[in-house]
Design a protein around this motif. Structure first.
Motif, PDB file in Angstrom:
ATOM      1  N   ILE A  41      15.624 -27.391  -6.624  1.00 51.04           N
ATOM      2  CA  ILE A  41      14.740 -26.931  -7.713  1.00 51.04           C
ATOM      3  C   ILE A  41      15.457 -25.849  -8.525  1.00 51.04           C
ATOM      4  CG2 ILE A  41      12.625 -25.625  -8.195  1.00 51.04           C
ATOM      5  CD1 ILE A  41      11.942 -28.414  -7.475  1.00 51.04           C
ATOM      6  N   LEU A  53      14.022 -16.157  -3.665  1.00 47.82           N
ATOM      7  CA  LEU A  53      13.161 -17.344  -3.522  1.00 47.82           C
ATOM      8  C   LEU A  53      13.473 -18.030  -2.193  1.00 47.82           C
ATOM      9  CD1 LEU A  53      13.586 -18.691  -7.173  1.00 47.82           C
ATOM     10  CD2 LEU A  53      11.771 -17.251  -6.270  1.00 47.82           C
ATOM     11  N   PHE A  54      12.861 -17.505  -1.118  1.00 46.46           N
ATOM     12  CA  PHE A  54      13.221 -17.962   0.222  1.00 46.46           C
ATOM     13  C   PHE A  54      12.798 -19.397   0.491  1.00 46.46           C
ATOM     14  CE2 PHE A  54      14.380 -13.737   0.864  1.00 46.46           C
ATOM     15  CZ  PHE A  54      13.345 -12.900   0.537  1.00 46.46           C
ATOM     16  N   ARG A  55      11.621 -19.775  -0.051  1.00 46.46           N
ATOM     17  CA  ARG A  55      11.104 -21.087   0.315  1.00 46.46           C
ATOM     18  C   ARG A  55      11.396 -22.153  -0.728  1.00 46.46           C
ATOM     19  NH1 ARG A  55       5.043 -20.142   1.345  1.00 46.46           N
ATOM     20  NH2 ARG A  55       5.340 -18.737  -0.376  1.00 46.46           N
ATOM     21  N   THR A  56      11.851 -21.733  -1.887  1.00 52.01           N
ATOM     22  CA  THR A  56      12.116 -22.698  -2.954  1.00 52.01           C
ATOM     23  C   THR A  56      13.321 -23.549  -2.578  1.00 52.01           C
ATOM     24  OG1 THR A  56      11.324 -21.070  -4.536  1.00 52.01           O
ATOM     25  CG2 THR A  56      12.550 -22.929  -5.425  1.00 52.01           C
ATOM     26  N   PRO A  57      13.185 -24.886  -2.612  1.00 51.37           N
ATOM     27  CA  PRO A  57      14.336 -25.737  -2.284  1.00 51.37           C
ATOM     28  C   PRO A  57      15.484 -25.504  -3.248  1.00 51.37           C
ATOM     29  CG  PRO A  57      12.311 -27.023  -2.405  1.00 51.37           C
ATOM     30  CD  PRO A  57      11.992 -25.675  -2.926  1.00 51.37           C
ATOM     31  N   ALA A  63      16.645 -26.352 -12.368  1.00 55.43           N
ATOM     32  CA  ALA A  63      16.158 -25.455 -13.421  1.00 55.43           C
ATOM     33  C   ALA A  63      17.320 -24.879 -14.214  1.00 55.43           C
ATOM     34  CB  ALA A  63      15.326 -24.326 -12.805  1.00 55.43           C
ATOM     35  N   LEU A  93      19.086 -27.662 -16.328  1.00 58.38           N
ATOM     36  CA  LEU A  93      18.351 -28.084 -17.523  1.00 58.38           C
ATOM     37  C   LEU A  93      18.567 -27.086 -18.666  1.00 58.38           C
ATOM     38  CD1 LEU A  93      14.996 -29.374 -15.963  1.00 58.38           C
ATOM     39  CD2 LEU A  93      16.708 -30.724 -17.162  1.00 58.38           C
ATOM     40  N   ILE A  94      18.500 -25.807 -18.333  1.00 55.33           N
ATOM     41  CA  ILE A  94      18.691 -24.784 -19.374  1.00 55.33           C
ATOM     42  C   ILE A  94      20.113 -24.843 -19.915  1.00 55.33           C
ATOM     43  CG2 ILE A  94      18.648 -22.309 -19.862  1.00 55.33           C
ATOM     44  CD1 ILE A  94      16.850 -22.096 -17.347  1.00 55.33           C
TER      45      ILE A  94
END
Lengths: 368, 375
Positions: free
Chosen positions: A122, A115-119, A126, A129-130
């Motif tokens: 985030i 996930l290159f562009r995912t900050p 994620a 939370l799990i």
């Protein structure tokens, strides 16, 4: 059909321990040990991991003597109340920081490979939370999840290991024992420090169904971890050679990518190693969240106004999240992690268990 | 409270889909082959990128039946990254190196140590580029080679990949060298290695021979025969065809098994490298009138003949390193280090000097197991 007494079996504890200890440590361990011990790094890893496998007995014996108590109560009993409270608070802080830094390394790694562009925040959010959801339900939920995931994760991992065994160039391991004893000892030390997560054994005994059978179970789990860590290090050196391993940030992942599956029908098989790692991080972060809330619950002295463990979850999540996003880059994250392992890890995994064990033995002899 | 929890779980699931980083297949230009040359002007590198033609693949057209294949995209830059970003401006689809299979390095680039090291570092560091990419060197320009590859196979661009998958292990003229192995060899030998060679000819692309590197720079090339000698030494000689003259007939031997053993001894302060080659093969031809090949004495004669031929071939190959280039291009020093640390400490510190002063004792044992289906 299933009991919900918040107790877990030895087998579940073994699965959790293996998943906890196979976190970021194993992915970067070959590089760290090859830097000091060269192509003899696998010998250093073997020695270090066997030492730690046997060392789990120290935790186990202490836990078996005080089955309903955790390190909070044991340290207060053996070392005095203020010292015990301070040590417990320190352990909670150490676990939170460790979880945050592991989470950050995991997010960096996911960012680099998938996930290159995912900050980063985030990915971290994620995962948190799990993990918090699972931890809030209780230890039994974590244990059952870990037991199921263990099978799904280890089978593809073992397949890739077998592939690496047959395609590696074992001449890269020669000459054997060409490095000095001090180099191998340094590598052994790095291996010992990579067993972050072993301190959870301080806290796990009140949740065991049969604590009397814990010794054999823990030793078995420790030896399994020793075997796989050594195998992974050996294969990494055999595949890349000692000079290339030191250049790679995540050599184990890159080794998986470099393997050619027969028939060439699959590419990017490092995804299996990533899958394994995602589960491992899930196990270790959820363990951290769970045990820190237990620590905070047990540290509170006023039994009437005790805040239950579940209600500490949000606070712990925020701290772990902040630790995960604060470092500037992956290099500084690794630096902080090394410092935490060196000081926090040495104290809570090596020194404190031995001190508590020795003091407990002395007190028992005096009573006798 | 229940609804808040359920809402949170649904929200979590949205984050798990990875939609943030989604990219449709059709929005990418998949580069299968890349050629890197040294640029003539202010830029450092000239990149030639050969993308896969997805539309041709989808319609099932072969490249020879369709229009003339496209030439590669040629761009310049001071790094691969800047050149690739330039290539994005020539196409409606973003250049993606995640499916890169082959990289061809031009001679002028190979002659510049600093440029070569810089390129290799970029290739290794790039998260998209796999360590399994095949590396080749050429004595001409990589641009010509990439365009020639496109002429052979414009749709998938997997000509080189298919060659190594289908043919290379059975012909013993070249060895598949991936990026990871190449980097390992370079690091282990401090900059010495042999790159497989690709050449453009009138008949198309030819893969065979080698490019010798020392201290990360080009020093010379190896012919097909010399490369075959290297492959025999490295136990990769299966498929080699060696010819000899026996009773005025040309007898070819096809090698189907090749083992080699290398060990070191010391005599009178002289390092001796013993090379033992064990070859099994089949005699593939003689003369229609000649009927006496199917006798053990004849077979022994043929075996002896091939032993002499192969020994001479190996010695000529070793002479390349010892006398012509005077560099340890076969990384004998690393082998010495693995086998005997004491001898390595005595002789191996300067690998190039060591190779010039070492005595090589080559012994070849050939066994002809079959002679075909006639006697």
């Amino acid at each position: 059909m299933f009991s919900e007494n918040d107790k877990i079996s030895i087998r579940q504890l073994q699965a959790l321990l293996i998943l906890d200890l196979f976190g970021t440590g194993v992915v970067t361990l070959p590089r760290q040990t090859v830097n000091v011990a060269g192509n003899d790094a696998y010998i250093a890893v073997l020695l270090g991991s066997i030492i730690m496998a046997v060392f789990t007995l120290v935790f186990t014996i202490l836990g078996q003597r005080y089955t309903n108590k955790t390190v909070v109560e044991i340290s207060q009993m053996l070392l005095s109340r203020p010292v015990g409270l301070l040590l417990s608070l320190g352990l909670a802080i150490k676990i939170m920081i460790g979880a945050g830094l592991e989470l950050r390394i995991f997010c960096e790694m996911i960012g680099q490979s998938m996930l290159f562009r995912t900050p980063i925040f985030i990915t971290a959010l994620a995962m948190l939370l799990i993990c918090s959801y699972v931890s809030a339900i209780g230890y039994e939920c974590r244990a059952r999840t870990g037991e199921i995931l263990f099978v799904f994760v280890f089978v593809p991992f073992l397949i890739l290991m077998f592939l690496a065994i047959f395609t590696a160039d074992y001449s890269n391991l020669r000459p054997v024992l060409s490095h000095s004893t001090s180099d191998i000892a340094k590598g052994t030390w790095y291996t010992i420090l990579s067993f972050q997560g072993l301190e959870f054994l301080f806290l796990v005994f009140p949740y065991l169904q049969c604590p009397k059978r814990a010794k054999k179970g823990m030793l078995q789990a420790g030896l399994i971890i020793a075997f796989f860590m050594t195998l992974i290090t050996l294969l990494t050196i055999a595949v890349f050679g000692q000079y290339s391993v030191t250049n790679k940030l995540f050599p184990v992942l890159q080794m998986m990518d470099s393997l050619q599956l027969p028939g060439s029908f699959l590419d990017r098989q490092d995804i299996f190693m990533l899958w394994f790692w995602v589960v491992s991080i899930f196990a270790s972060v959820s363990a951290a969240l769970f045990f820190v809330t237990i620590l905070f619950e047990r540290i509170q002295q006023n039994k009437n106004k005790k805040i239950p463990a579940r209600k500490w979850m949000l606070f712990v999540m925020v701290i772990v999240f902040l630790v995960a996003i604060l470092p500037q880059d992956v290099a500084s994250t690794h630096e902080y992690m090394e410092r935490l392992k060196k000081y926090g890890g040495t104290f809570y995994i090596l020194i404190l268990p031995v001190v508590l064990f020795v003091i407990d033995n002395i007190k028992r002899r005096k009573q006798v | 409270m229940k609804y808040i929890k359920k809402g949170l779980i649904v929200l979590m699931v949205c984050f798990l889909t990875g939609c943030w980083d989604d990219k449709e297949m059709e929005d990418r230009s998949y580069i299968i082959t890349m050629g890197i040359d040294k640029s003539d002007d202010d830029n450092k590198y000239l990149l030639t990128l050969a993308p896969a033609q997805l539309s041709a693949m989808n319609s099932g057209e072969e490249s020879s039946n369709s229009e003339a294949p496209e030439k590669g995209i040629t761009v310049k830059g001071d790094s691969i990254a800047s050149a690739v970003r330039q290539a994005d401006t020539y196409s409606s689809r973003q250049v993606y190196l995640g499916q890169l299979k082959t990289v061809v390095l031009g001679k002028e680039l190979l002659q510049q140590k600093q440029y070569l090291q810089s390129i290799l570092d970029e290739l290794e560091r790039n998260q998209d580029i796999s360590g399994k990419i095949i590396l080749l060197g050429t004595e001409g320009s990589a641009q010509e080679c990439v365009n020639a590859i496109l002429e052979e196979d414009a749709s998938t661009g997997l000509f080189i990949w298919d060659f190594y998958k289908n043919t290379a292990q059975d012909v013993a003229v070249t060895k598949k060298l991936d990026l990871e192995t190449f980097l390992r060899e370079l690091r282990q030998s401090k900059g010495n290695s042999i790159l497989p060679k690709i050449t453009t000819t009138e008949q198309g692309i030819k893969i065979g021979g080698g490019i010798a590197l020392s201290d990360y720079a080009f020093i010379g090339d190896l012919t097909d025969k010399q490369e075959q000698g290297v492959l025999l030494l490295q136990q990769e000689g299966k498929g080699a065809v060696i010819e000899g003259i026996w009773q005025n007939n040309t007898v070819p031997m096809w090698v189907y098994k090749n083992k080699s053993k290398l060990y070191f001894t010391e005599e009178n302060n002289q390092l001796i490298c013993h090379i033992k080659l064990f070859i099994e093969g089949s005699a593939e031809g003689s003369n229609l009138e000649s009927r006496n090949i199917f006798q053990s004495s004849s077979i022994n004669e043929i075996e002896n003949m091939f032993e002499i031929i192969i020994k001479s071939e190996i010695e000529n190959t070793i002479a390349l390193a010892q006398k012509k280039y005077k560099k340890d291009i076969f990384d004998i020093a690393s082998e010495l280090k693995k086998q005997n640390t004491e001898l390595y400490q005595k002789y191996g510190n300067n690998a190039n000097e060591m190779i010039q002063n070492t005595v090589f004792d080559v012994t070849v044992s050939v066994k002809i197991r079959t002679i075909g289906v006639v006697d």
